[in-house]
Design an enzyme around this catalytic site. Structure first.
Site, PDB file in Angstrom:
ATOM      1  N   SER A   1      57.932  29.300  58.193  1.00  0.00           N
ATOM      2  CA  SER A   1      57.230  30.088  59.213  1.00  0.00           C
ATOM      3  C   SER A   1      56.039  30.861  58.662  1.00  0.00           C
ATOM      4  CB  SER A   1      58.195  31.062  59.893  1.00  0.00           C
ATOM      5  OG  SER A   1      58.613  32.063  58.997  1.00  0.00           O
TER       6      SER A   1
ATOM      7  N   LYS B   1      57.850  38.273  57.745  1.00  0.00           N
ATOM      8  CA  LYS B   1      56.783  37.993  58.713  1.00  0.00           C
ATOM      9  C   LYS B   1      55.584  38.893  58.410  1.00  0.00           C
ATOM     10  CE  LYS B   1      59.541  35.332  61.249  1.00  0.00           C
ATOM     11  NZ  LYS B   1      59.404  33.859  61.298  1.00  0.00           N
TER      12      LYS B   1
END
Length: 237
Positions: free
Chosen positions: A48, A120
């Site tokens: 990701s 993230k």
């Protein structure tokens, strides 16, 4: 002439502190304190964050980055413990072997780093407004389009053909939202392959606060600052 004077013995405390077992235990305590309060390694489990981070990278997380009132800023890469809103949230392995492997991974960084720990990039913080998209398809934070050179394989967006005014709407589009108190909107750099804070809101233009997921201040472990492994990828973040 024989010297029969008694040989003085070291004090008990010196014999204890000088033993191998004591020094080994002390080393583990110091190591544990460093991992708990200063820095710890983290294993990147998914793609990701490509191309910034690759699957299997080990990064060093600075646990003091947000101490003393400091807060994450747009662009920071953070590690955080996800709550139940993130695909089931934190889960404790029922298998003892799996639990042991997770513990080793958390200590060493060579393996899973926690029951549901994610990495993230911060997009916006408490009180900031976020929406997508600008005329050229960029995220807008507090009215200003972001420059995000790190984004990899974003969702399709073609002005006039597939944007936020067309039918269908581009999956890059997001409804406007104000980030709640003590929360952060975080996304993956590999936007089209990231189950991130905006994943459930994509392709929507109607306000729906329930579709957003947040990284909460109390759950942020720290800021990722450097890639430790593999050696050929050593670099700062």
């Amino acid at each position: 002439m024989t010297d029969d004077a008694p040989v003085s013995r070291r004090p008990l405390w010196r014999r204890i502190t000088g033993s191998f077992l004591f020094q080994l235990c002390a080393a583990f305590v110091v190591f544990g304190l460093i991992l708990s309060f200063v820095a710890k390694p983290y294993w990147v489990p998914s793609g990701s964050m490509e191309q910034t981070l690759q699957v299997g990278d080990r990064v060093l997380v600075n646990r003091l980055a947000f101490a003393g009132g400091a807060t994450p800023h747009t662009g920071d890469i953070v590690v955080f413990d996800a709550d139940e809103a993130w695909d089931g949230g934190a889960r404790t392995p029922s298998n003892p072997l799996t639990a042991a492997l997770r513990w080793i991974g958390e200590v060493t960084g060579f393996g899973p780093s926690g029951p549901h720990t994610l990495i993230k990039r911060v997009i916006a913080g408490p009180g900031q407004t976020v929406r997508c998209c600008s005329a050229d398809g960029r995220l807008i934070v507090d009215g200003t389009p972001l420059d995000e050179p790190y984004v990899f394989q974003d969702f399709s967006f073609q002005p006039g053909t597939l944007d936020c005014t067309t039918t269908p709407v581009s999956p890059r589009c997001l409804p406007e939202v104000t980030v709640p108190k003590d929360s952060y909107l975080v996304m993956g750099d590999h936007r089209s392959n990231s189950s991130d804070g905006a994943a459930q809101c994509r392709g929507r233009t109607d306000p729906d606060p329930g579709c957003w997921r947040w990284a909460h201040s109390a759950e942020i472990v720290g800021k990722a600052v450097v890639i430790l492994w593999p050696v050929n990828r050593w670099s700062g973040l």
